[in-house]
Design a protein around this motif. Sequence first.
Motif, PDB file in Angstrom:
ATOM      1  N   ILE A  24       0.837  -1.207   0.000  1.00 20.28           N
ATOM      2  CA  ILE A  24       0.000   0.000   0.000  1.00 20.28           C
ATOM      3  C   ILE A  24       0.871   1.256   0.000  1.00 20.28           C
ATOM      4  CG2 ILE A  24      -1.672   1.337   1.335  1.00 20.28           C
ATOM      5  CD1 ILE A  24      -2.780  -1.395   2.339  1.00 20.28           C
ATOM      6  N   GLY A  25       1.880   1.262   0.853  1.00 20.03           N
ATOM      7  CA  GLY A  25       2.733   2.444   0.961  1.00 20.03           C
ATOM      8  C   GLY A  25       3.503   2.738  -0.314  1.00 20.03           C
ATOM      9  N   THR A  26       4.158   1.726  -0.871  1.00 20.08           N
ATOM     10  CA  THR A  26       4.969   1.956  -2.068  1.00 20.08           C
ATOM     11  C   THR A  26       4.118   2.339  -3.266  1.00 20.08           C
ATOM     12  OG1 THR A  26       4.964  -0.435  -2.533  1.00 20.08           O
ATOM     13  CG2 THR A  26       6.867   0.478  -1.337  1.00 20.08           C
ATOM     14  N   TRP A  27       2.912   1.800  -3.344  1.00 21.87           N
ATOM     15  CA  TRP A  27       2.035   2.117  -4.482  1.00 21.87           C
ATOM     16  C   TRP A  27       1.420   3.510  -4.338  1.00 21.87           C
ATOM     17  CZ3 TRP A  27       1.004  -0.674  -8.926  1.00 21.87           C
ATOM     18  CH2 TRP A  27      -0.031  -0.182  -9.732  1.00 21.87           C
ATOM     19  N   MET A  28       0.781   3.764  -3.217  1.00 19.17           N
ATOM     20  CA  MET A  28       0.020   5.004  -3.049  1.00 19.17           C
ATOM     21  C   MET A  28       0.912   6.229  -2.852  1.00 19.17           C
ATOM     22  SD  MET A  28      -2.974   4.006  -3.591  1.00 19.17           S
ATOM     23  CE  MET A  28      -3.776   5.574  -3.291  1.00 19.17           C
ATOM     24  N   LEU A  29       2.145   6.034  -2.429  1.00 20.16           N
ATOM     25  CA  LEU A  29       3.056   7.163  -2.270  1.00 20.16           C
ATOM     26  C   LEU A  29       3.900   7.382  -3.525  1.00 20.16           C
ATOM     27  CD1 LEU A  29       4.211   6.652   1.429  1.00 20.16           C
ATOM     28  CD2 LEU A  29       2.464   8.214   0.545  1.00 20.16           C
ATOM     29  N   GLY A  30       3.605   6.610  -4.584  1.00 25.37           N
ATOM     30  CA  GLY A  30       4.270   6.818  -5.866  1.00 25.37           C
ATOM     31  C   GLY A  30       5.706   6.359  -5.918  1.00 25.37           C
ATOM     32  N   TRP A  31       6.075   5.380  -5.092  1.00 25.28           N
ATOM     33  CA  TRP A  31       7.463   4.942  -5.018  1.00 25.28           C
ATOM     34  C   TRP A  31       7.794   3.794  -5.957  1.00 25.28           C
ATOM     35  CZ3 TRP A  31       7.675   4.964   1.059  1.00 25.28           C
ATOM     36  CH2 TRP A  31       7.758   6.292   1.510  1.00 25.28           C
ATOM     37  N   MET A  32       6.796   3.242  -6.663  1.00 21.40           N
ATOM     38  CA  MET A  32       7.084   2.179  -7.617  1.00 21.40           C
ATOM     39  C   MET A  32       7.583   2.782  -8.931  1.00 21.40           C
ATOM     40  SD  MET A  32       6.551  -0.550  -5.960  1.00 21.40           S
ATOM     41  CE  MET A  32       6.753  -1.711  -7.311  1.00 21.40           C
ATOM     42  N   PRO A  33       8.454   2.079  -9.665  1.00 31.12           N
ATOM     43  CA  PRO A  33       8.871   2.567 -10.987  1.00 31.12           C
ATOM     44  C   PRO A  33       7.659   2.762 -11.897  1.00 31.12           C
ATOM     45  CG  PRO A  33      10.300   0.781 -10.246  1.00 31.12           C
ATOM     46  CD  PRO A  33       9.162   0.851  -9.275  1.00 31.12           C
ATOM     47  N   GLU A  34       7.774   3.662 -12.833  1.00 31.85           N
ATOM     48  CA  GLU A  34       6.621   4.062 -13.645  1.00 31.85           C
ATOM     49  C   GLU A  34       5.989   2.921 -14.429  1.00 31.85           C
ATOM     50  OE1 GLU A  34       8.624   5.937 -17.603  1.00 31.85           O
ATOM     51  OE2 GLU A  34       8.863   7.119 -15.765  1.00 31.85           O
ATOM     52  N   SER A  35       6.766   1.946 -14.853  1.00 29.94           N
ATOM     53  CA  SER A  35       6.198   0.845 -15.646  1.00 29.94           C
ATOM     54  C   SER A  35       5.192   0.026 -14.847  1.00 29.94           C
ATOM     55  CB  SER A  35       7.316  -0.075 -16.157  1.00 29.94           C
ATOM     56  OG  SER A  35       7.956  -0.756 -15.089  1.00 29.94           O
ATOM     57  N   TYR A  36       5.333   0.010 -13.516  1.00 27.66           N
ATOM     58  CA  TYR A  36       4.462  -0.816 -12.679  1.00 27.66           C
ATOM     59  C   TYR A  36       3.031  -0.282 -12.615  1.00 27.66           C
ATOM     60  CZ  TYR A  36       8.321  -3.723 -11.156  1.00 27.66           C
ATOM     61  OH  TYR A  36       9.355  -4.620 -11.138  1.00 27.66           O
ATOM     62  N   TYR A  37       2.832   0.945 -13.007  1.00 26.10           N
ATOM     63  CA  TYR A  37       1.490   1.527 -13.014  1.00 26.10           C
ATOM     64  C   TYR A  37       0.795   1.348 -14.370  1.00 26.10           C
ATOM     65  CZ  TYR A  37       2.927   3.803  -8.661  1.00 26.10           C
ATOM     66  OH  TYR A  37       3.366   4.057  -7.375  1.00 26.10           O
ATOM     67  N   SER A  38       1.458   0.695 -15.330  1.00 24.27           N
ATOM     68  CA  SER A  38       0.898   0.518 -16.672  1.00 24.27           C
ATOM     69  C   SER A  38       0.108  -0.783 -16.787  1.00 24.27           C
ATOM     70  CB  SER A  38       2.024   0.517 -17.706  1.00 24.27           C
ATOM     71  OG  SER A  38       1.534   0.141 -18.970  1.00 24.27           O
ATOM     72  N   PHE A  39      -1.097  -0.688 -17.372  1.00 26.85           N
ATOM     73  CA  PHE A  39      -1.946  -1.865 -17.577  1.00 26.85           C
ATOM     74  C   PHE A  39      -1.755  -2.477 -18.969  1.00 26.85           C
ATOM     75  CE2 PHE A  39      -3.754  -0.622 -13.705  1.00 26.85           C
ATOM     76  CZ  PHE A  39      -4.735  -1.509 -13.294  1.00 26.85           C
ATOM     77  N   ALA A  40      -0.962  -1.871 -19.806  1.00 28.40           N
ATOM     78  CA  ALA A  40      -0.815  -2.340 -21.187  1.00 28.40           C
ATOM     79  C   ALA A  40       0.122  -3.539 -21.263  1.00 28.40           C
ATOM     80  CB  ALA A  40      -0.274  -1.220 -22.068  1.00 28.40           C
ATOM     81  N   GLY A  41      -0.161  -4.437 -22.218  1.00 27.88           N
ATOM     82  CA  GLY A  41       0.776  -5.513 -22.523  1.00 27.88           C
ATOM     83  C   GLY A  41       0.481  -6.866 -21.929  1.00 27.88           C
TER      84      GLY A  41
END
Length: 343
Positions: A168-185
């Motif tokens: 929850i923390g790493t996702w909602m605070l924007g700490w994951m690399p940008e590719s991890y927020y992509s639904f494509a592929g």
Amino acid sequence: FGSSCRAFVGIMAGLTSPEVEGDGTHEKAIKTSDAVIECEPTSWPASILALLVWPGICALPLTLTLGGTHYRYVFPSAWYDEVPVEQTLGSFRMADPREVKPLGLVLGISAVAVGHVFMLLYHSLRRNSLLGGKTRIQPQVRSYSFSEGLKTHLSQPEGFLLLGSYLIGTWMLGWMPESYYSFAGGINWKHVAAQLLLQDLIQCFMHLGEHKISTWVYKISHKPHHRFTNPRIFDAFDGSLADTICMILVPLVMVARIVPANVWSYMTFGTVYANWLVLIHSEFAHPWDHAFRCLGFGTAADHHVHHRLFVYNFGHLFMYWDKLLGTYRDPKTLGGKQFNKNV
């Protein structure tokens, strides 16, 4: 997740045989007449049916990526992003949680929960010989009720609470690399494999460090988990906060910076990793163990070697690292001694 699994206990009540209530930490030898048969006969159909637990573990990401974009028919487009998203971080290097779309996070946690239900169903059926015969890895029987084991498993703060807080923390605070927020592929299986291999490699060296750096480090981190020299499946996350941080969270942070996965690959990796870690703590050998051992994958018997002898098999999902380091011990060498035969 906890409430859904508590409901699941009720469903399993009719499948689980009554056994002695307890946490199973006290091991005792029993009379041969009282023991579970060391190697019960099984059949190919039962073994093949048991293998369905693996697609069950991946059920949610597999279902939502049917045809590559099935999720588009389930969720409004405003709920997700098809392209990588670089979250805007504030002065404390934290994103505003109101600006981060939570769908990927919710689906990721749900994927692990759904996979866990399939895994627990599999274990309950195997435990009651309803998926063919079973082979107990160690001859000593740890008696426990299924409901007690599940309650203990879900209530460990170093397990689901700590892991959930990290996700929850790493996702909602924007700490994951940008590719991890992509639904494509869809699911990129090469990325899933890379995440599993790297996670286990780093975890193996963290594991070695906990054992070898000093007695103090071992005592405050990994020793609580090693009180189980004959583990049961519900002991997987029963250890210490320091152990979970060092062996699971630190590798997760590092792997996310190395593998440019999308949300589906991350989700699939998460559910396979979490459920595989539980499966290798099973008190019973699995139908796929022979194939896994030929491929160098970790089995429940491999991990029992570590819990019994402490100085071998530091890897969890893969035995490659131990074979390279000279720390691998084949469970078959303990057959008829500490272990039952044919494990």
